[in-house]
Motif scaffolding. Structure first.
Motif, mmCIF file in Angstrom:
data_model
loop_
_atom_site.group_PDB
_atom_site.id
_atom_site.type_symbol
_atom_site.label_atom_id
_atom_site.label_comp_id
_atom_site.label_asym_id
_atom_site.label_seq_id
_atom_site.Cartn_x
_atom_site.Cartn_y
_atom_site.Cartn_z
ATOM 1 N N THR A 43 0.854 -1.538 -0.142
ATOM 2 C CA THR A 43 0.023 0.036 -0.109
ATOM 3 C C THR A 43 0.691 1.230 -0.083
ATOM 4 O OG1 THR A 43 -1.895 -1.016 1.116
ATOM 5 C CG2 THR A 43 -1.631 1.343 1.404
ATOM 6 N N GLN A 85 -7.465 0.333 -0.192
ATOM 7 C CA GLN A 85 -7.626 -0.962 0.624
ATOM 8 C C GLN A 85 -9.082 -0.925 1.515
ATOM 9 O OE1 GLN A 85 -4.126 -2.058 2.228
ATOM 10 N NE2 GLN A 85 -4.886 -4.045 3.559
ATOM 11 N N ASP A 176 -5.846 -1.937 -4.718
ATOM 12 C CA ASP A 176 -5.553 -2.477 -3.476
ATOM 13 C C ASP A 176 -6.498 -3.358 -2.902
ATOM 14 O OD1 ASP A 176 -4.034 -2.752 -1.323
ATOM 15 O OD2 ASP A 176 -3.586 -0.744 -0.807
ATOM 16 N N GLU A 177 -6.156 -4.710 -3.024
ATOM 17 C CA GLU A 177 -7.027 -5.486 -2.560
ATOM 18 C C GLU A 177 -8.488 -5.672 -2.811
ATOM 19 O OE1 GLU A 177 -6.373 -6.825 1.363
ATOM 20 O OE2 GLU A 177 -4.002 -6.108 1.407
HETATM 21 MG MG LIG Z 1 -2.016 -2.738 2.394
#
Ligand SMILES: [Mg+2]
Ligand SMILES: Nc1ncnc2c1ncn2[C@@H]1O[C@H](COP(=O)(O)OP(=O)(O)OP(=O)(O)O)[C@@H](O)[C@H]1O
Length: 256
Positions: A43, A85, A176-177
């Protein structure tokens, strides 16, 4: 020439080097995966590329042009988009309003024009709305455009966030995820959407703990450990790399 080049990047928080001398590049048209255990610096790397994290050292180039001194909105204007995220949508705004927020980097009419409601601004607003509707169409959510985003399921909210990032018409989309916390039944539409986005010419960088997704989607995977480069290769090479297996694949991530 690579679309994005990261060279000798270091990001330090006090004594901790969250990213530590990292070099990598992303080719036009790729879906590049970035994996690594919790705290590996994934991240932080995204934040640095997007311009919301100051570099301690190193350089970042987009199409050969250094961007590290540019502000986040300038980088967005050059074609760098991302999702977060932790889901960042506005539940009280409608779906279309949520997507329209992402359209604004290309808006040209200016602040005063917007305050005065000049015709140019109204035209621009219509164009933005049309672009936002087109993004919702990609999700099959046009008929719910005016519903509050708070009514969406978690998986749908993740899709909406991707649609907002796409509304800026990016060259690179950093995810991000995107399926963290998304129930299994809702994951397939996210995977489909990423393939579709890539097929339309957008380069994708994907951070995700779900190995099945990363292995299935990415043509190249970078593995980080403690902010450092551990390995890079095709999914097949990464899955067979003993160091990677020891460092990451062998252990169960905390929130896979
Ligand atoms: Mg992360
Ligand atoms: N703003 C900050 N201040 C201090 N330390 C930070 C900050 N942001 C991140 N860190 C630290 O930097 C390291 C890398 O964090 P980062 O969030 O980039 O990891 P990650 O690879 O994204 O992990 P995860 O898979 O859990 O999301 C961690 O040790 C984290 O605690």
């Amino acid at each position: 020439m690579a679309l994005l080049d990261v060279e000798n990047l270091r990001i330090s928080f006090g004594g901790l080097h969250a990213v530590d001398g990292l070099s990598t590049s992303v080719r036009q048209g790729q879906i590049k995966g970035i994996i690594g255990p919790n705290g590996a610096g994934k991240t932080t790397l995204f934040n640095a590329i997007a311009g919301i994290q100051k570099l301690s050292a190193g350089s970042i180039r987009l199409e050969g042009r250094p961007i590290e001194s540019l502000q986040p909105w300038q980088r967005a204007g050059l074609g760098i988009a991302r999702t977060f995220q932790n889901l960042q949508i506005f539940p009280e705004l409608s779906l279309i309003e949520n997507v329209m927020i992402g359209c604004h980097p290309k808006a040209r009419a200016g602040f005063c024009g917007a305050l005065l409601g000049l015709p140019g601004v109204r035209r621009e607003e219509r164009t933005i709305e049309e672009r936002a509707y087109a993004q919702l169409g990609l999700l099959g959510m046009q008929d719910r455009a005016l519903s509050p985003a708070g009514d969406l399921s978690f998986g749908e909210s993740k899709l909406l966030e991707i649609a907002r990032a796409l509304a800026a018409d990016p060259k690179i989309l950093m995810l991000d995820e995107p399926i963290a916390g998304v129930p299994a039944a809702e994951q397939a539409p996210v995977v489909r959407m990423i393939r579709e986005i890539n097929a339309r010419g957008v380069t994708v960088i994907l951070v995700e703990h779900n190995m099945r997704m990363v292995m299935g989607l990415c043509d190249e995977i970078l593995v980080l450990r403690s902010g450092r480069f551990l390995a890079q290769g095709t999914p097949r090479e990464i899955a067979a790399d003993p160091e990677v297996i020891g460092a990451y694949l062998g252990e169960e991530p905390a929130h896979a």
